[in-house]
Design a protein around this motif. Structure first.
Motif, PDB file in Angstrom:
ATOM      1  N   LYS A  17       5.619  -9.318   0.383  1.00  0.00           N
ATOM      2  CA  LYS A  17       5.212  -9.094   1.776  1.00  0.00           C
ATOM      3  C   LYS A  17       5.522 -10.313   2.661  1.00  0.00           C
ATOM      4  O   LYS A  17       4.806 -10.636   3.594  1.00  0.00           O
ATOM      5  CB  LYS A  17       3.741  -8.706   1.853  1.00  0.00           C
ATOM      6  CG  LYS A  17       3.457  -7.413   1.104  1.00  0.00           C
ATOM      7  CD  LYS A  17       2.037  -6.970   1.268  1.00  0.00           C
ATOM      8  CE  LYS A  17       1.662  -5.744   0.474  1.00  0.00           C
ATOM      9  NZ  LYS A  17       2.669  -4.880  -0.014  1.00  0.00           N
ATOM     10  N   GLU A  54       4.260  -2.009   7.903  1.00  0.00           N
ATOM     11  CA  GLU A  54       3.091  -2.700   7.358  1.00  0.00           C
ATOM     12  C   GLU A  54       1.795  -2.021   7.803  1.00  0.00           C
ATOM     13  O   GLU A  54       0.836  -1.948   7.045  1.00  0.00           O
ATOM     14  CB  GLU A  54       3.090  -4.167   7.782  1.00  0.00           C
ATOM     15  CG  GLU A  54       1.939  -4.944   7.174  1.00  0.00           C
ATOM     16  CD  GLU A  54       1.962  -6.412   7.505  1.00  0.00           C
ATOM     17  OE1 GLU A  54       1.512  -7.197   6.666  1.00  0.00           O
ATOM     18  OE2 GLU A  54       2.426  -6.770   8.606  1.00  0.00           O
ATOM     19  N   ASP A  58       1.505   0.617   2.432  1.00  0.00           N
ATOM     20  CA  ASP A  58       1.419  -0.543   1.555  1.00  0.00           C
ATOM     21  C   ASP A  58       2.282  -0.190   0.349  1.00  0.00           C
ATOM     22  O   ASP A  58       1.936   0.725  -0.411  1.00  0.00           O
ATOM     23  CB  ASP A  58      -0.025  -0.799   1.142  1.00  0.00           C
ATOM     24  CG  ASP A  58      -0.163  -2.017   0.237  1.00  0.00           C
ATOM     25  OD1 ASP A  58       0.747  -2.870   0.227  1.00  0.00           O
ATOM     26  OD2 ASP A  58      -1.172  -2.095  -0.481  1.00  0.00           O
TER      27      ASP A  58
END
Length: 133
Positions: A17, A54, A58
């Protein structure tokens, strides 16, 4: 860095991420061809896309396999998306935290160490079935 190394780093950033890390590997005029919708051109639109993703999803990628060609310009990637649908995305089904496992693939072009094209494919009807549409 080879095209393969660049693309591997890109997907490592995805799984971590690390959106800025992904953006740092993109050419300023990157062409982003998502599975659905219009082609986006430029890092700014790609950053907007990442922010949207985002918010709504997820995801982690597993079973990643990279395929590189000998000219050191293009890389194909096959992977499985393991995700949670966390916020309703526009006209798609309502998000209630549904989990999904979806095969997908991508094609990337790399020039002078920067990714100039990202094209992603997955089966949207299958995804909709997996989230209960």
């Amino acid at each position: 860095m080879t095209a393969l190394a660049t693309v591997k780093a890109y997907y490592t950033h995805f799984n971590n991420k690390n959106w800025q890390g992904m953006l740092d590997l993109l050419h300023p005029s990157v062409k982003h061809e998502a599975n659905q919708g219009d082609t986006r051109v430029g890092k700014e639109l790609f950053a907007d896309f990442l922010a949207h993703m985002e918010r709504c999803y997820d995801e982690q990628l597993t079973e990643i396999v990279f395929f590189a060609e000998p000219n050191n310009e293009r890389v194909a990637v096959e992977f499985v998306v393991n995700g949670t649908y966390q916020s309703t995305d526009s006209d798609l089904p309502t998000a209630t935290g549904q989990q999904y496992v979806l095969p997908a693939g991508a094609f990337l072009t790399v020039e002078d160490g920067q990714i100039t094209r990202v094209t992603t494919y997955y089966n949207l009807p299958l995804w909709m079935k997996l989230v209960g549409a």
